[in-house]
Design an enzyme around this catalytic site. Sequence first.
Site, PDB file in Angstrom:
ATOM      1  N   GLN A 296       0.877  -1.079   0.084  1.00 48.83           N
ATOM      2  CA  GLN A 296       0.133   0.039  -0.075  1.00 48.83           C
ATOM      3  C   GLN A 296       0.950   1.203   0.007  1.00 48.83           C
ATOM      4  OE1 GLN A 296      -1.553  -1.672   3.491  1.00 48.83           O
ATOM      5  NE2 GLN A 296      -3.489  -1.926   2.690  1.00 48.83           N
ATOM      6  N   HIS A 307       5.068   3.890   6.696  1.00 46.80           N
ATOM      7  CA  HIS A 307       6.469   3.011   6.608  1.00 46.80           C
ATOM      8  C   HIS A 307       5.997   1.798   5.522  1.00 46.80           C
ATOM      9  CE1 HIS A 307       9.927   0.892   8.636  1.00 46.80           C
ATOM     10  NE2 HIS A 307       9.810   0.630   7.433  1.00 46.80           N
ATOM     11  N   HIS A 311       2.663  -6.610   2.656  1.00 46.31           N
ATOM     12  CA  HIS A 311       1.782  -7.774   3.338  1.00 46.31           C
ATOM     13  C   HIS A 311       1.993  -9.133   2.668  1.00 46.31           C
ATOM     14  CE1 HIS A 311      -0.816  -5.202   5.981  1.00 46.31           C
ATOM     15  NE2 HIS A 311      -0.520  -4.260   4.997  1.00 46.31           N
TER      16      HIS A 311
END
Length: 371
Positions: A296, A307, A311
Amino acid sequence: PNGATQGAERISNSHLLIDPEGRIAGRYDKAHMFDVQVPGDGGGNPGGGRSFLESRYTKPGDSLAPVIDTPVGRVGLAICYDMRFAELAIGMRERGAQIITYPSAFTVPTGQAHWSALLRARAIETQCWLVAAAQAGSHNPRRHSYGHACIIDPWGKVCAELDDKSDGLALCQINLKYLEQVRAGMPVMQQRRLDLYPSVSGQLHLLPIPDSAEFAFGPHRLPASEQVFCLTSLSFAAVNLRPIRPHHTLVCPRRSVAMLSELTPLERADLFGLAELVAFRLRQLAGTESCSFSLQDGPLAGQSVPHVHIHVLPRLPGDFQPNDSVYTALEAEPKPERPNRSAEEMAKETAQFRALFYHQDTNNTTGRVVE
């Protein structure tokens, strides 16, 4: 072959390793072509001597030299002129080589000037045993080879050597315990600054994780003993405080930046390389062949911690309906349905995941990792 330049019309200069049953256990095609002007006086005079153009009749190999398991150790294959390219030898060491072989036919001027120096340098920098068979004597009126076949230990000592006058065998006992002593006393491979220059072979180098350390994750600090299970010089992998499914983990750069574009090319390569490795191991643990990766890049993409992070989520049949709901779940804010896990629960999972990456022979899995 009459000045042929097409690969199909050229030969390969190949190094073969034959096992006790007569099978080809490994093959390496010479990568570096001997296209040089050799001085005739041995004094480095580029204007004299003789030209060699190996690429006129030989096609170069297109892959790193292999490292083969043998009864005497892990053997790396190279050929002659390759010894002038330290990166090739270091790449073999990164992939587990204990012995590096250089069958050769050095010219007399280059042999007198460089043979011993080059071989000793490759042995010292890789901390490997070097075995260099060598042709010697006259091939024809215009071509003579230097000889001096030798064996060099991981400290750079010449343990056995022939002259250039006759056929013979140079014999030496290969002592791998001594090799380990040299490497333990001077751990240069663990001290390489891969934050400043890349790994030669593209491997990830896993570093020990100090349990007392903490790692920045945006404004948060992640205790290593509770959350960090894999570490390189530029990236780390951590168990999730609020996973959406089992094995849902995060891979982050060690430098805290919000956007992917703020990372250096080397940081990006390390980040995605570690994400690939984490996914490979966790897929094995979960018993699946599928995985979702989600990065993201910025708050409008669902990034809740400033940061950049990836995932990694191994996927099982029916874990999300519809399938792409995984991305909705990752972006959901607030997350009341996913309470924070306890430190004890995360520490237990961290220890379980660390066992997947450390204290095992990683050279026989993805082929890209060195501990």
